[in-house]
Each structure stands twice: as C-alpha cells, then as structure tokens.
Design an enzyme around this catalytic site. Structure first.
Site, PDB file in Angstrom:
ATOM      1  N   LYS A   1      -4.451  -9.518  -7.253  1.00  0.00           N
ATOM      2  CA  LYS A   1      -5.792  -9.877  -6.788  1.00  0.00           C
ATOM      3  C   LYS A   1      -6.808  -8.821  -7.221  1.00  0.00           C
ATOM      4  O   LYS A   1      -6.449  -7.658  -7.415  1.00  0.00           O
ATOM      5  CB  LYS A   1      -5.818 -10.095  -5.276  1.00  0.00           C
ATOM      6  CG  LYS A   1      -5.901  -8.853  -4.441  1.00  0.00           C
ATOM      7  CD  LYS A   1      -6.357  -9.189  -3.016  1.00  0.00           C
ATOM      8  CE  LYS A   1      -6.543  -7.885  -2.252  1.00  0.00           C
ATOM      9  NZ  LYS A   1      -7.224  -7.993  -1.006  1.00  0.00           N
TER      10      LYS A   1
ATOM     11  N   LYS B   1     -11.239  -3.700  -4.977  1.00  0.00           N
ATOM     12  CA  LYS B   1     -12.282  -2.716  -5.260  1.00  0.00           C
ATOM     13  C   LYS B   1     -11.712  -1.319  -5.489  1.00  0.00           C
ATOM     14  O   LYS B   1     -12.366  -0.482  -6.083  1.00  0.00           O
ATOM     15  CB  LYS B   1     -13.348  -2.712  -4.169  1.00  0.00           C
ATOM     16  CG  LYS B   1     -12.843  -2.498  -2.759  1.00  0.00           C
ATOM     17  CD  LYS B   1     -14.024  -2.460  -1.786  1.00  0.00           C
ATOM     18  CE  LYS B   1     -13.952  -3.527  -0.717  1.00  0.00           C
ATOM     19  NZ  LYS B   1     -12.794  -3.462   0.169  1.00  0.00           N
TER      20      LYS B   1
ATOM     21  N   LYS C   1       0.834  -1.221   0.000  1.00  0.00           N
ATOM     22  CA  LYS C   1       0.000   0.000   0.000  1.00  0.00           C
ATOM     23  C   LYS C   1       0.855   1.253   0.000  1.00  0.00           C
ATOM     24  O   LYS C   1       0.441   2.279  -0.519  1.00  0.00           O
ATOM     25  CB  LYS C   1      -0.965  -0.011   1.193  1.00  0.00           C
ATOM     26  CG  LYS C   1      -2.058  -1.058   1.042  1.00  0.00           C
ATOM     27  CD  LYS C   1      -3.457  -0.505   1.181  1.00  0.00           C
ATOM     28  CE  LYS C   1      -4.450  -1.496   0.611  1.00  0.00           C
ATOM     29  NZ  LYS C   1      -5.825  -1.285   0.958  1.00  0.00           N
TER      30      LYS C   1
END
Ligand code: AQP
Length: 337
Positions: free
Chosen positions: A203, A206, A121
């Site tokens: 992966k 969203k 992240k």
C-alpha cells in the site's frame, strides 16, 4: 450544528484519526480524508491527528511537531469543517492515554500478538520494537471508546483493530455492565485502496523511504507528473486490468477515484494508446483534484498560530465529552478520580 457534537436523536457519532507520521499521501486522501469530508453531514464526527500513536516509531521532534500542525491545516484545506465536527490533536486530550492504560489491562497479550500491523511494523522497524508499538491497538480502542463512537470508518488494514476494540468493549461491559458503546465498522461510500507507485503489491504509505512510491497531497504538479510517469507497470501495453498488472490496476483505481469513470470507460478511452498516455492522464486528473486543496493549504499555513488555537479549542470540547466516559470507567474499576 454548533461546534459541539452533542448527541442528537438523528445522528450517530463517528470517530476517526490520522497519524502525523509524515505528509498526507494520495492514499490517505482517497482512502480516508475525502470520506471524512463526506461523512460530516451524516454523522457527529470526532476527528483527530493520532500523534500519540506516531511516537511508536521514532520521530524528529521538530519536524514531528510541525507536521502535526501542518496536517491539521491540510485537513481543513481538504474540507474538514469545524462547524460540523471536532478536529484536534490526540495529545491535547490526556484522557486518550488514561483510558488507553485502563483498556490495556483488558487486552490480552495473545490478541495483540496476532495483529498483522504489529507484525509488519516490527519487521520494518526491527531496531525499535517497543511496547507502544505492541499496545498500539489498545490505545486505538481507547480513542474510539472514549467518545462512545457508534461507528468507525474502516479500510481493510484497520478491520482487525476495530474487531479487537469491539471485543474489549464487550469484555468490559460484560464485567461491569454497559459502559461503552460497541462501535460498528462503517464502510465508506468512496472506498479506495491506493498502492505504492514503486511496488504496487504494497500500500502507498507516507513513511515509505522511497519518495517515488507515494504522491503527497502537497506535491507540486511537476513532481506529481514525474512520479506517475515513473510508476512501475508491466511489460504489456494494454490499459486494462489483469492478474499480473498490479501497477496498471492501481493507476486505474486512482484514475477512477478522481474522475468517477468506470473501468469500461477507461478501457475505451485508452484503446490503442500506450501506458505513457495513460500515466499522463492520471497525473493530470490527480493534479486537478489536488490544486484547489493546495491553494487553500498555502493560505492556511500563513497563520500556524491560528491553526494550533483551533486544535486547542476543539480539544477542550473533546476533553469535556471524554470526561463523562472517564468518570464512568474510573468509578466502575474502582480508581480514585
Ligand atoms: N494507501 C492507502 N490507500 C487507502 N487508504 C489509506 N490509508 C492509509 N494509506 C492508505 C488510510 O488513511 C487513514 C489514516 O492512516 P494513518 O496515517 O493513521 O496510518 P496508516 O494507515 O499506517 O497510513 P500510512 O500512510 O501507511 O502511514 P505510515 O506510513 O505512518 O504507516 C487510515 O484510515 C488508513 O486506512
């Protein structure tokens, strides 16, 4: 069971949460939420939208608030049943952040530095590597320990965080005597890891900027079809698994997850057919699973006031459970409460 997951001799308590960082993807549904529904009968389940976690990445306040309640409605539409579990927003129970702070003082800098999610992240949000992003796993540990959860469902991406939670609980218990239940990982029966349709080595997420990379549970059928048709595959044409066929492997995983078919059955079904036929079949099978959820979701969204009142009602019950842990923890560390 009443809508108060009091501990019973029979059932273990399970905690899980999902971030309202966008709309629910097919990955979230197949990898997590469908299991939330299945686990309700086996465990005393405590479920939350992890909205305090979501602000570790900057959000548009209006959309974020709306997404949080919409996600709640969608969870109900997916089959989360408030007569069997608690379902609330994390921000409605202040004990999460209170315990989060205490837990952070039992978490080492080195431990947090090793978390792969933090590394990932901070690469994808290089302009905002904030302390919250770094301390995310200690807040997650608090979410779990607060309710004395026996079990936490984990996919591959959350194993490291649960391991840290267990270490923190053992560390605290080692100093102050038994305070927290050390949670066990629970591998759900219907495991599925869904990859991005645009880059099947990543992966499905969203918050992906490429909207063709994910299927939303609320996507209209035509959009779902379009996204599957444009899914990245390889240059072969055989519907079967292979080392360099991540796109097809992913579509086979999805097809198997929604139809229950085995690899052999899928290979036999599409023998002599091309990727186009397979993609259409995957799209149709996914639409068939999502359509009833979408219908319920539309009905529930007609009264968002009711949705928020449900979240508040369950939050009050969760707060009462959390308070027991907070009393113990504050007493042990010497904090006035
Ligand atoms: N692609 C996936 N396949 C299977 N399971 C998945 N989960 C997420 N993506 C997949 C599972 O969904 C649960 C809730 O996840 P989350 O919203 O708390 O955070 P996340 O794992 O970071 O999910 P996203 O969609 O990738 O969110 P963003 O884009 O905000 O980071 C978890 O149990 C997770 O394993």
């Amino acid at each position: 069971m009443e809508n108060t997951p009091e501990r019973t001799e029979r059932k273990k308590r399970l905690f899980s949460a999902i971030q309202p960082s966008g709309e629910m993807t097919l990955g979230n549904y197949l990898g997590a939420i469908r299991n939330w529904v299945a686990m309700q009968d086996e465990f005393d389940c405590i479920y939350a939208t992890a909205n305090m976690h979501t602000i570790t990445v900057r959000q548009d306040p209006k959309a974020f608030r709306a997404n949080t309640n919409k996600l709640y409605a969608l969870l109900l539409a997916c089959g989360v049943d408030r007569s069997k579990c608690l379902l609330f927003h994390q921000s409605l129970v202040p004990a999460h952040t209170e315990l989060g702070w205490v837990v952070s003082t039992f978490t080492q800098f080195g431990e947090l530095s090793r978390m792969t999610q933090f590394k990932d992240k901070s690469q994808s949000h290089a302009d905002n590597i904030n302390c919250g992003l770094f301390a995310y796993p200690s807040l997650m540990a608090a979410d779990i320990l607060l309710y004395q959860a026996d079990a936490v469902p984990v996919g591959a991406d959350q194993k490291q965080h649960l391991e840290l939670t267990r270490n923190i609980a053992e560390r605290f218990n080692g100093i102050y005597g038994k305070t927290f239940i050390v949670p066990e990982p629970y591998i759900p029966k219907l495991g599925a890891r869904v990859m991005s349709l645009a880059d099947p080595t990543k992966k499905m997420s969203k918050s992906d900027e490429n909207t063709r990379a994910f299927i939303l549970v609320t996507d209209p059928p035509a959009t779902i079809m379009k996204k599957f048709r444009s899914a990245v595959t390889d240059s072969e044409s055989c519907v079967c698994r292979g080392e360099n066929k991540q796109g097809i492997n992913n579509l086979m995983d999805i097809y198997s997850a929604v139809t229950g078919k085995t690899d052999e059955e899928i290979v036999a079904e599409f023998a002599g057919k091309g990727y186009g036929d397979f993609k259409t079949a995957v799209g149709e099978a996914v639409i068939a699973v999502l359509e009833p959820i979408q219908r319920r979701y539309t009905e529930l969204c007609a009264d968002m006031g009711y949705i928020e009142s449900c979240a508040r009602e369950d939050a009050a019950k969760a707060a009462a459970l959390a308070e027991r842990t907070m009393q113990k923890v504050y007493k042990k560390v010497g904090l006035v409460r």
